[in-house]
Design an enzyme around this catalytic site. Structure first.
Site, mmCIF file in Angstrom:
data_model
loop_
_atom_site.group_PDB
_atom_site.id
_atom_site.type_symbol
_atom_site.label_atom_id
_atom_site.label_comp_id
_atom_site.label_asym_id
_atom_site.label_seq_id
_atom_site.Cartn_x
_atom_site.Cartn_y
_atom_site.Cartn_z
ATOM 1 N N LYS A 65 39.078 33.082 42.387
ATOM 2 C CA LYS A 65 40.067 32.510 41.467
ATOM 3 C C LYS A 65 41.473 32.501 42.050
ATOM 4 C CE LYS A 65 37.584 33.403 37.176
ATOM 5 N NZ LYS A 65 37.569 34.112 35.876
ATOM 6 N N ARG A 66 41.742 33.386 42.992
ATOM 7 C CA ARG A 66 43.093 33.381 43.563
ATOM 8 C C ARG A 66 43.333 32.130 44.424
ATOM 9 N NH1 ARG A 66 43.570 35.484 48.752
ATOM 10 N NH2 ARG A 66 41.645 36.255 49.692
#
Length: 512
Positions: free
Chosen positions: A265-266
């Site tokens: 997700k980063r």
């Protein structure tokens, strides 16, 4: 691999059968979707079967919502399945939580053959023995304490109702995993613990459930991420212990972000539903995922494929073991290429739900022909469907509303009044204008500017601002086609008055 039958499992010959086996503990991840795609392409290219099964033994994290997301996302991608929890099939059930009796049957076979044993060691006990081994600088492997218990000791533990797990007895020697991408991978079994195949709550462990499912569902090809390569050795041991031939394995690379770390997700959006909500076309996302580790062959520079073309051309022999780097810019480029193949009518159908989702009811309610013109006007700048939304807003922008930049720009033209008069005169009062007529009007404005020794911008920029109230926007013919000559002229007059009013206010403000 493309279409051949092969001997698997119990010695029978089956046509190609693959499976996609996600855990419904989250939304369908891009990496998992790529695995599903590779399996689907192999099945469809070989005329075989695609099985969807859900590994839902994590009761706390699994949910019906995530099941629905997985299946909805796959269907959106164009991927179907021949057997699964929603469509049934001859090898069900297709949820691991519903297959407990099947697993128990295979466990009893392993126990009866001395290939598995009960283990009464508690978690605390195991942690303490591990701590001591590490303290003595020894590698920790389960020490088979419970395998060495006497029948009397086992009977006492069972009579006392002490919780137990069931461990697989790993045989001595070497185990070989035949991987069609990585060749023969040999593992010394001394490096493998007697792993747990049944948890203390009676549920099957991951390794047992996967192997039993693959055997009973007659899976011929296991295609999954290379994070499962270390598990494959345990799985081969279980296949052999159960008298079944292992399927053909292919462990493809995982997806990585531009920084070389595992996609997470980063790095941005990671689920299929995220990209669907952002307005990507399913065929573009599928196209791009296929190209991550696969190419049509040496010397073939094609990058744009339909799902049908991929099904006909995909081959596991052309899959690379190298890292697959997810590049959003490349995805955007591919989405743009697929966007070009869609007609204006199709794109309107696809964009309209986004108009409604974002509260643009006025735009969505435009007559169909006007909506198609508005979409055509902005489509060249679109990389995804949602890119159309803000640019299309100008088509419902009220006349007489000027942006600050528009006011500042109009203030730079000394002959503004003359330029706007020319624009109104060139437009006339026609209400319907086709592309040809609209283009001729714009060309006539260029000619008038040239006759006066002006740059074309000296007329065309005031025209744009006076029609839209903005300094940027679509090509001018689309504005004329959308509003028609008469309404464009009316908007010019409304914005001219608005400009005069604003400049008067600014002048008065400056005199105070």
């Amino acid at each position: 691999m493309r279409g051949k039958s092969m001997s698997v499992n119990d010695g029978k010959r089956y046509s190609t059968r693959v499976r996609f086996a996600p855990s419904p503990t989250g939304k369908l991840h891009l990496g998992s979707a790529r695995t599903a795609l590779f399996n689907w392409l192999v099945a469809r290219g070989a005329g075989g079967s695609m099985v969807l099964r859900l590994e839902d033994t994590d009761r706390e994290r699994s949910s019906v919502e995530f099941e629905r997301d997985i299946m909805d996302s796959m269907r959106w991608m164009g991927l179907d399945w021949d057997e699964g929890p929603d469509v049934g099939g001859p090898h069900g059930p297709y949820r691991q939580s519903e297959r407990i009796d099947i697993y128990n049957e295979f466990v009893q076979r392993l126990l009866a053959g001395g290939k598995a044993y009960k283990c009464w060691c508690s978690g605390d006990d195991l942690e303490e023995r591990k701590r001591v081994a590490i303290q003595d600088k020894k590698a920790w492997r389960y020490d088979r304490k419970c395998a060495a218990l006497t029948s009397s000791e086992r009977a006492t533990l069972e009579a006392d109702g002490v919780p137990f797990t069931i461990r697989f007895r790993v045989p001595e020697g070497k185990v070989v995993v035949e991987d069609s991408l990585r060749g023969s991978v040999e593992v010394d079994t001394s490096e493998i613990d007697d792993f747990i195949i049944v948890r203390s709550d009676g549920t099957a462990g991951f390794h047992l459930a996967v192997v039993v499912d693959d055997i009973t569902m007659e899976i011929t090809n296991v295609i999954r991420g290379d994070d499962h390569l270390t598990n494959a050795a345990r799985h081969v041991l279980l296949f052999e212990a159960l008298g079944a031939e292992p399927p053909t394995f292919l462990h493809h690379s995982l997806l990585f972000g531009p920084d070389g770390t595992k996609l997470s997700k980063r790095h941005g959006a990671t689920s299929i539903s995220d990209y669907r909500e952002q307005g990507y076309l399913p065929e573009a996302l599928v196209n791009y995922l296929a190209l991550l580790s696969w190419s049509p062959g040496a010397g073939d520079e094609r990058e744009i494929f339909t799902l049908e073309q991929l099904a006909g051309e995909f081959s596991t022999e052309s899959v690379s073991a190298s890292k697959a780097i997810f590049d959003i810019d490349k995805l955007n480029w591919i989405d743009r290429q697929h966007m070009k193949t869609r007609g204006d009518r199709e794109l309107v159908d696809l964009v309209t739900p986004f108009l409604l989702q974002t509260g643009r009811e006025e735009l969505a309610a435009l007559p169909r022909d006007k909506l198609e013109i508005a979409l055509a006007a902005v489509r060249n700048a679109m990389e995804k469907l949602t890119d159309a939304l803000e640019p299309m807003d100008l088509f419902v922008r009220p006349a007489g509303l000027l942006s600050e930049k528009a006011v500042a720009q109009l203030g730079k033209y000394e002959e503004l009044a003359e330029a706007l008069d020319i624009c109104v005169e060139a437009l006339g009062r026609d209400t319907f204008v086709d592309r040809h007529t609209a283009t001729k009007i714009v060309e006539s404005l260029r000619s008038v500017a040239k006759e006066r020794g002006w740059s074309a911008k000296k007329i065309l920029m005031p025209f744009r601002i006076a029609v839209t109230g903005l300094t940027v926007g679509p090509d001018l013919p689309y504005l004329i086609m959308f509003w028609g000559c008469a309404r464009c002229a009316d908007r010019i007059e409304a914005n001219r008055q608005a400009f005069e009013r604003v400049t008067q206010e600014l002048r008065e403000e400056g005199e105070k």
